[in-house]
Design an enzyme around this catalytic site. Sequence first.
Site, PDB file in Angstrom:
ATOM      1  N   ARG A   2      49.166 112.712  26.266  1.00  0.00           N
ATOM      2  CA  ARG A   2      50.213 111.742  26.840  1.00  0.00           C
ATOM      3  C   ARG A   2      50.382 111.974  28.500  1.00  0.00           C
ATOM      4  O   ARG A   2      50.711 113.388  28.915  1.00  0.00           O
ATOM      5  CB  ARG A   2      51.476 111.829  26.251  1.00  0.00           C
ATOM      6  CG  ARG A   2      51.440 110.913  24.755  1.00  0.00           C
ATOM      7  CD  ARG A   2      51.550 109.715  24.836  1.00  0.00           C
ATOM      8  NE  ARG A   2      51.495 109.084  23.608  1.00  0.00           N
ATOM      9  CZ  ARG A   2      50.637 108.438  22.802  1.00  0.00           C
ATOM     10  NH1 ARG A   2      49.358 108.628  23.303  1.00  0.00           N
ATOM     11  NH2 ARG A   2      50.793 107.874  21.733  1.00  0.00           N
ATOM     12  N   GLU A  48      53.053 103.818  32.301  1.00  0.00           N
ATOM     13  CA  GLU A  48      52.013 102.928  31.992  1.00  0.00           C
ATOM     14  C   GLU A  48      52.433 101.552  31.860  1.00  0.00           C
ATOM     15  O   GLU A  48      53.776 101.256  31.130  1.00  0.00           O
ATOM     16  CB  GLU A  48      51.176 103.188  30.747  1.00  0.00           C
ATOM     17  CG  GLU A  48      50.422 104.555  30.816  1.00  0.00           C
ATOM     18  CD  GLU A  48      49.812 105.110  29.392  1.00  0.00           C
ATOM     19  OE1 GLU A  48      49.853 104.412  28.753  1.00  0.00           O
ATOM     20  OE2 GLU A  48      49.302 106.265  29.481  1.00  0.00           O
ATOM     21  N   VAL A  91      43.911 113.016  27.672  1.00  0.00           N
ATOM     22  CA  VAL A  91      43.969 111.933  26.585  1.00  0.00           C
ATOM     23  C   VAL A  91      45.062 111.922  25.771  1.00  0.00           C
ATOM     24  O   VAL A  91      45.241 111.312  24.861  1.00  0.00           O
ATOM     25  CB  VAL A  91      42.409 112.058  25.665  1.00  0.00           C
ATOM     26  CG1 VAL A  91      41.413 111.443  26.412  1.00  0.00           C
ATOM     27  CG2 VAL A  91      41.939 113.233  25.460  1.00  0.00           C
ATOM     28  N   ASP A 118      42.950 109.436  30.784  1.00  0.00           N
ATOM     29  CA  ASP A 118      43.104 108.066  30.163  1.00  0.00           C
ATOM     30  C   ASP A 118      44.795 107.708  29.840  1.00  0.00           C
ATOM     31  O   ASP A 118      44.927 106.737  29.549  1.00  0.00           O
ATOM     32  CB  ASP A 118      42.713 108.517  28.537  1.00  0.00           C
ATOM     33  CG  ASP A 118      42.767 107.025  27.893  1.00  0.00           C
ATOM     34  OD1 ASP A 118      42.192 105.989  28.454  1.00  0.00           O
ATOM     35  OD2 ASP A 118      43.197 107.011  26.842  1.00  0.00           O
ATOM     36  N   HIS A 129      44.479 104.062  29.259  1.00  0.00           N
ATOM     37  CA  HIS A 129      44.730 104.310  27.879  1.00  0.00           C
ATOM     38  C   HIS A 129      43.859 103.415  26.964  1.00  0.00           C
ATOM     39  O   HIS A 129      44.470 102.706  26.049  1.00  0.00           O
ATOM     40  CB  HIS A 129      46.384 104.030  27.647  1.00  0.00           C
ATOM     41  CG  HIS A 129      47.110 104.727  26.428  1.00  0.00           C
ATOM     42  ND1 HIS A 129      48.299 105.052  26.587  1.00  0.00           N
ATOM     43  CD2 HIS A 129      46.426 104.866  25.140  1.00  0.00           C
ATOM     44  CE1 HIS A 129      48.549 105.675  25.353  1.00  0.00           C
ATOM     45  NE2 HIS A 129      47.386 105.567  24.509  1.00  0.00           N
ATOM     46  N   VAL A 130      42.712 103.818  26.802  1.00  0.00           N
ATOM     47  CA  VAL A 130      41.918 102.883  26.136  1.00  0.00           C
ATOM     48  C   VAL A 130      41.081 104.063  24.764  1.00  0.00           C
ATOM     49  O   VAL A 130      40.153 103.514  24.280  1.00  0.00           O
ATOM     50  CB  VAL A 130      40.864 102.217  26.831  1.00  0.00           C
ATOM     51  CG1 VAL A 130      41.613 101.061  27.589  1.00  0.00           C
ATOM     52  CG2 VAL A 130      40.023 103.070  27.817  1.00  0.00           C
TER      53      VAL A 130
HETATM   54  N1  NAI Z   1      44.739 108.242  24.594  1.00  0.00           N
HETATM   55  C1  NAI Z   1      44.724 107.670  23.544  1.00  0.00           C
HETATM   56  O1  NAI Z   1      44.319 106.477  23.392  1.00  0.00           O
HETATM   57  C2  NAI Z   1      45.446 108.627  22.418  1.00  0.00           C
HETATM   58  C3  NAI Z   1      46.110 109.591  22.471  1.00  0.00           C
HETATM   59  N2  NAI Z   1      46.443 110.093  21.519  1.00  0.00           N
HETATM   60  C4  NAI Z   1      47.591 111.384  21.828  1.00  0.00           C
HETATM   61  O2  NAI Z   1      46.753 112.531  21.180  1.00  0.00           O
HETATM   62  C5  NAI Z   1      47.854 113.279  20.626  1.00  0.00           C
HETATM   63  C6  NAI Z   1      47.099 114.395  19.488  1.00  0.00           C
HETATM   64  O3  NAI Z   1      46.743 113.531  18.553  1.00  0.00           O
HETATM   65  P1  NAI Z   1      46.304 114.317  17.005  1.00  0.00           P
HETATM   66  O4  NAI Z   1      45.462 115.238  17.548  1.00  0.00           O
HETATM   67  O5  NAI Z   1      46.080 113.095  16.264  1.00  0.00           O
HETATM   68  O6  NAI Z   1      47.723 115.092  16.731  1.00  0.00           O
HETATM   69  P2  NAI Z   1      47.975 116.334  15.994  1.00  0.00           P
HETATM   70  O7  NAI Z   1      49.535 116.254  15.513  1.00  0.00           O
HETATM   71  O8  NAI Z   1      47.021 116.621  14.866  1.00  0.00           O
HETATM   72  O9  NAI Z   1      47.723 117.606  17.159  1.00  0.00           O
HETATM   73  C7  NAI Z   1      48.579 117.916  18.279  1.00  0.00           C
HETATM   74  C8  NAI Z   1      48.676 119.271  18.279  1.00  0.00           C
HETATM   75  O10 NAI Z   1      49.419 119.678  19.167  1.00  0.00           O
HETATM   76  C9  NAI Z   1      49.985 120.795  19.112  1.00  0.00           C
HETATM   77  N3  NAI Z   1      51.080 121.101  19.832  1.00  0.00           N
HETATM   78  C10 NAI Z   1      52.400 120.227  19.982  1.00  0.00           C
HETATM   79  N4  NAI Z   1      52.990 120.810  21.307  1.00  0.00           N
HETATM   80  C11 NAI Z   1      52.439 121.918  21.647  1.00  0.00           C
HETATM   81  C12 NAI Z   1      52.371 122.930  22.846  1.00  0.00           C
HETATM   82  N5  NAI Z   1      53.464 122.667  23.412  1.00  0.00           N
HETATM   83  N6  NAI Z   1      51.588 123.633  22.975  1.00  0.00           N
HETATM   84  C13 NAI Z   1      50.459 123.508  22.238  1.00  0.00           C
HETATM   85  N7  NAI Z   1      50.099 122.872  21.238  1.00  0.00           N
HETATM   86  C14 NAI Z   1      51.193 121.944  21.098  1.00  0.00           C
HETATM   87  C15 NAI Z   1      50.522 120.432  17.717  1.00  0.00           C
HETATM   88  O11 NAI Z   1      51.031 121.868  17.076  1.00  0.00           O
HETATM   89  C16 NAI Z   1      49.285 120.036  16.973  1.00  0.00           C
HETATM   90  O12 NAI Z   1      48.455 121.220  16.323  1.00  0.00           O
HETATM   91  C17 NAI Z   1      48.827 112.315  19.922  1.00  0.00           C
HETATM   92  O13 NAI Z   1      50.171 112.958  19.810  1.00  0.00           O
HETATM   93  C18 NAI Z   1      48.709 111.081  21.175  1.00  0.00           C
HETATM   94  O14 NAI Z   1      49.893 111.568  22.159  1.00  0.00           O
HETATM   95  C19 NAI Z   1      46.255 109.957  20.210  1.00  0.00           C
HETATM   96  C20 NAI Z   1      45.519 108.706  19.792  1.00  0.00           C
HETATM   97  C21 NAI Z   1      44.911 108.013  21.128  1.00  0.00           C
HETATM   98  O1  3PY Z   2      47.477 106.303  18.709  1.00  0.00           O
HETATM   99  C1  3PY Z   2      47.855 106.814  19.797  1.00  0.00           C
HETATM  100  O2  3PY Z   2      48.907 107.634  19.789  1.00  0.00           O
HETATM  101  C2  3PY Z   2      47.578 105.999  21.009  1.00  0.00           C
HETATM  102  O3  3PY Z   2      47.785 106.394  22.109  1.00  0.00           O
HETATM  103  C3  3PY Z   2      46.606 104.895  20.844  1.00  0.00           C
HETATM  104  O4  3PY Z   2      46.737 103.862  21.562  1.00  0.00           O
END
Ligand code: NAI
Ligand code: 3PY
Length: 314
Positions: A232, A261, A230, A256, A280-281
Amino acid sequence: MKILVPSNVPFDLTIDVEGVEVAPYVMRDPVPDEHTDAEAIVTWASSGTVLRDAAARLTALRWVQTLNAGPDLALAAGFGPDVTIASGRGLHDATVAEHTVALLLASVRRLDRSLDAQRRHEWDRALGREQVREQEMFSLQGRHVVVWGFGSIAARLTPLLTALGARVTGVATSDGERYGHPVVAQERLSEVLPGADVLISLLPATPGTRHALDAQLLALLPPHARFVNVGRGATVDETALVEALRSGALAGAALDVTESEPLPEDSPLWDVPNLILTPHVAGGRPQGAAGFVTAQVRRWLADGPDGLHNVVAR
Ligand SMILES: NC(=O)C1=CN([C@@H]2O[C@H](COP(=O)(O)OP(=O)(O)OC[C@H]3O[C@@H](n4cnc5c(N)ncnc54)[C@H](O)[C@@H]3O)[C@@H](O)[C@H]2O)C=CC1
Ligand SMILES: O=C(O)C(=O)CO
């Protein structure tokens, strides 16, 4: 202070702070000429083109506030070194955590096969028999779930998984604690994966995470394991994933997010039988965006970039 705020978002984004001029713009269109003197811009799921246009034309810009948790698009847009970028970390935690559980349960309960059978009006009892075979279906009770990219969303997800009886190991950039949870450093992933029943990735897209899940790491997972992404798509070597799923080295996956995309028509991911895709929802609309941005504006007015939360580039 003038801040550009998108006027065409399907949620409340009212910013009402004394001394702040809110300039509306239509997301996906270039910023209107009369507002290119804005000091700040709020973006949400904006296309790279719009962000690059903003980076080139907003000459007074000092702060980009994205409402996305993932800062990758804003970071890639080429904003200058004087521009601070802050993310919407936290605004998507509940929806992404719930979607992750939905994908995981769909995969371990083989919901995809039941839905296929339903479409064909078939009462496929073979599924019930396969439940006794570890490879096909299993309960999360007592299982080991590894969550890679342990941050804000993972902290929300963990109690949902433990409520199902699973044991969670968080993996982050270094050993320690994140949001009150113990985590291990990514260098120890190869020690952890052979004992995992499930690997969930919440990795952000950064230059360092490209194809982080490769053939070598996939081979460490036991054959009954499931992989859920979920975070990237670019963090996964999709060719290696398809190979692992087709060869039976990995029992199932649910994604997701994909590297391209929308997923191209000719992508092999469409037709892998033990793969579940959602487009991607997981995130959907940010929750509490108006309150969050208002608080960020107040912080900016009080302390400038030093006061902002969720800064990802400065
Ligand atoms: N599918 C979707 O609709 C959505 C996807 N996302 C994705 O989820 C990701 C995470 O979101 P949050 O938890 O809010 O971010 P966050 O920044 O709170 O957590 C991400 C964590 O990953 C860690 N990290 C970075 N590189 C790493 C590596 N190589 N090995 C291990 N850990 C590593 C960071 O230190 C951080 O603790 C976002 O960056 C985004 O890409 C976020 C929202 C919606
Ligand atoms: O907030 C994000 O990073 C998302 O992927 C939501 O679309």
